[in-house]
Design an enzyme around this catalytic site. Structure first.
Site, short mmCIF file in Angstrom:
data_model
loop_
_atom_site.label_atom_id
_atom_site.label_comp_id
_atom_site.label_asym_id
_atom_site.label_seq_id
_atom_site.Cartn_x
_atom_site.Cartn_y
_atom_site.Cartn_z
N ASP A 1 48.12 -19.40 17.39
CA ASP A 1 47.38 -18.17 17.15
C ASP A 1 48.03 -17.39 16.00
OD1 ASP A 1 45.36 -16.21 17.95
OD2 ASP A 1 47.06 -14.99 18.62
N GLU B 1 45.52 -21.69 13.48
CA GLU B 1 44.43 -20.72 13.52
C GLU B 1 44.56 -19.88 12.25
OE1 GLU B 1 42.86 -17.28 13.36
OE2 GLU B 1 44.45 -16.81 14.79
N ASP C 1 36.74 -15.10 20.79
CA ASP C 1 36.54 -13.77 20.23
C ASP C 1 35.15 -13.56 19.65
OD1 ASP C 1 39.04 -12.70 20.83
OD2 ASP C 1 39.95 -13.43 18.97
#
Length: 515
Positions: free
Chosen positions: A309, A356, A409
């Site tokens: 992330d 990511e 998200d």
């Protein structure tokens, strides 16, 4: 030689590799206990993936959640979330009787954390009491070995959780000063006073790890690989920070000197102020990045690959002075860069990561990603702004990439399309027509685009496979509360939607091996 040993070690993906999978958090799985867990429902989900030809399952972070129930704000980078323990398997293991479980009716489509957390807490208290009373004495040696093997994080985590309970769940900076500062005599006394609570917390972690091993074994048997998710930052109220203050930029009172965020951009004039403490990379470098590598190794015990992330933070992160009201006053501060990944590679012998690389990405981020051949991330919902050089357009994908229809998200694709401005909706339809993919629902169209991409791995949230609307969205960034609650039902997992996905996967040659 086993099938497992013949399988390529990915990522990075070898030439010609084509595979696909689904994104679904464990808490979203069907269960009669109010929240998905790693028990029978997870095994059935793995079976469903195999039957549908999928070779990857991606979940969100698995750590113990705190504020806002967010898996991206865990109370530990090493521990697991006790809510994921299966009561059914505790009964199977002889640690619970069916009569020990109170009769409760939970929502099948939403996680009610206010109800589930105390319920699961009582289940684990009962299992602990039964174990102490003599049930399953054969587990005692295994528990002792587990506590020894994981002592480097388990002792601090168990004490942290016991102290949080003692002080009413308050942030650890509100505890007595000698505990905040980890004065040795105070810690010894706290461990003595809270022995039973500490033992129960360690026992729960033992149970969860035991069950997680069973799930991973089932996945391997089914040819399904697991993708875990590692948050870049740690929570400001975590055992990570409390037990390792020397690894973060803190003041003399253990409060963050700077906090994480992102700068102002087109979407936010003030930027985003996340509030996470930031690393002291000089201190970490001096240890050979030991704590960071231990963090990676801990997650790899449960999964086969890790989504990193906020990958851009390894190149540079936005540091905002503590106390600032917005992120405007922040600045870019270099991260560990190549030195970190070189150290991980030396220690682990590989880099099983997915980067990511979304958001405000600069050339140094791409250079770092490509230096170590890490797969990047593309999201089709970001592709249709009318710019032919948009990196999310399938035309611009590269092979060593993971393409998603959307992420946790994003809205569901059906919800995304319903809210899409007319110009982008027309651009989306024109693109489908040019590529002979028009017709059908937007969700299935986006999945077909992902599966036909040159990207080595194509992923879709389960919600898109089922063509669900805005009610099934997992997270709305920036919204306080009401996130991370969506659940699927058993009926959804038997839906005919999986039939067309199986055929699409076959015709797209996404069987999980080099061509």
């Amino acid at each position: 030689m086993s099938d497992e040993s013949r399988r390529p070690s990915v990522p990075p993906f070898p030439p010609g590799y084509r595979a696909s999978g689904l994104l679904l958090h464990v808490t979203s799985l069907p269960s009669r206990y109010g929240v998905g867990d790693v028990g029978p429902g997870a095994l059935e989900w793995v079976d469903r993936l195999r039957e549908t030809g999928q070779t990857w399952w991606q979940a969100l972070p698995l750590g113990p959640t705190g504020y806002g129930d967010s898996p991206y704000q865990p109370q530990s980078s090493f521990a697991g979330n006790e809510l994921l323990i299966s009561p059914d398997w505790l009964i199977e293991d002889g640690l619970l009787r069916a009569s020990d479980l109170e009769t409760r009716v939970f929502s099948a489509t939403t996680v009610d954390y206010d109800a589930v957390i105390p319920f699961k807490g009582r289940v684990l208290e009962t299992a602990w009491a039964n174990f102490r009373a003599g049930m399953r004495p054969d587990m005692r040696d295994a528990l002792a070995a587990f506590c020894t093997d994981h002592a480097h994080w388990l002792e601090d985590y168990a004490l942290f959780r016991a102290l949080k309970a003692r002080y009413g769940g308050r942030h650890y900076l509100e505890w007595p000063t000698e505990l905040v500062a980890r004065v040795p005599a105070a810690l010894v006394q706290a461990r003595r006073d809270l022995t039973d609570q500490i033992d129960r917390i360690r026992f729960a972690q033992f149970l969860l790890f035991r069950q997680a091993e069973r799930l991973k074994a089932r996945a391997r048997t089914n040819g399904v690989r697991l993708i875990g998710d590692l948050p870049f930052f740690v929570s400001p109220d975590s055992s990570d920070l409390w037990a390792n203050p020397e690894l973060f930029l803190l003041d003399a009172h253990h409060r963050p000197r700077v906090v994480a965020g992102v700068p102002p951009d087109y979407f936010s004039a003030d930027g985003q102020l996340w509030g996470n403490p930031v690393y002291d990379w000089d201190a970490l470098r001096g240890t050979g990045y030991r704590w960071c590598i231990d963090r990676v190794r801990a997650l790899l015990a449960h999964v086969d690959a890790i989504r990193l992330d906020h990958f851009r933070g390894f190149a540079a992160a936005w540091h905002v002075p503590a106390g600032a009201s917005t992120a405007r006053s922040g600045q870019w501060v270099p991260g560990p860069g190549a030195a970190f990944f070189s150290a991980v590679h030396r220690e682990l012998g590989g880099l099983p990561f997915i980067a990511e690389d979304l958001g405000l990405i600069t050339p140094d981020v791409h250079a770092l990603r490509d230096q170590f051949h890490l797969p990047g991330t593309r999201v089709l919902q970001f592709a249709f702004d009318g710019h032919p050089d948009n990196p999310h357009l399938p035309d611009n994908h590269s092979a060593n990439t993971v393409v998603y229809t959307g992420t946790h998200d994003n809205p569901t694709t059906r919800g995304w399309y319903e809210e899409l401005p007319d110009g982008q909706r027309q651009e989306f339809r024109r693109y489908l027509e040019r590529h002979g993919a028009e017709g059908g629902e937007p969700a299935s169209a986006l999945i077909r685009l992902a599966w036909s991409s040159v990207a080595a791995l194509a992923m879709a949230p389960l919600q898109d496979v089922l063509n669900l609307g805005r009610e099934a969205r997992m997270n709305v960034p920036g919204r306080a509360g009401a996130n991370w609650r969506w659940r699927c039902t058993g009926e959804m997992l038997s839906a005919s939607a999986f039939d067309w996905l199986r055929e699409l996967t076959r015709t797209s040659h996404r069987g999980g091996a080099p061509a």
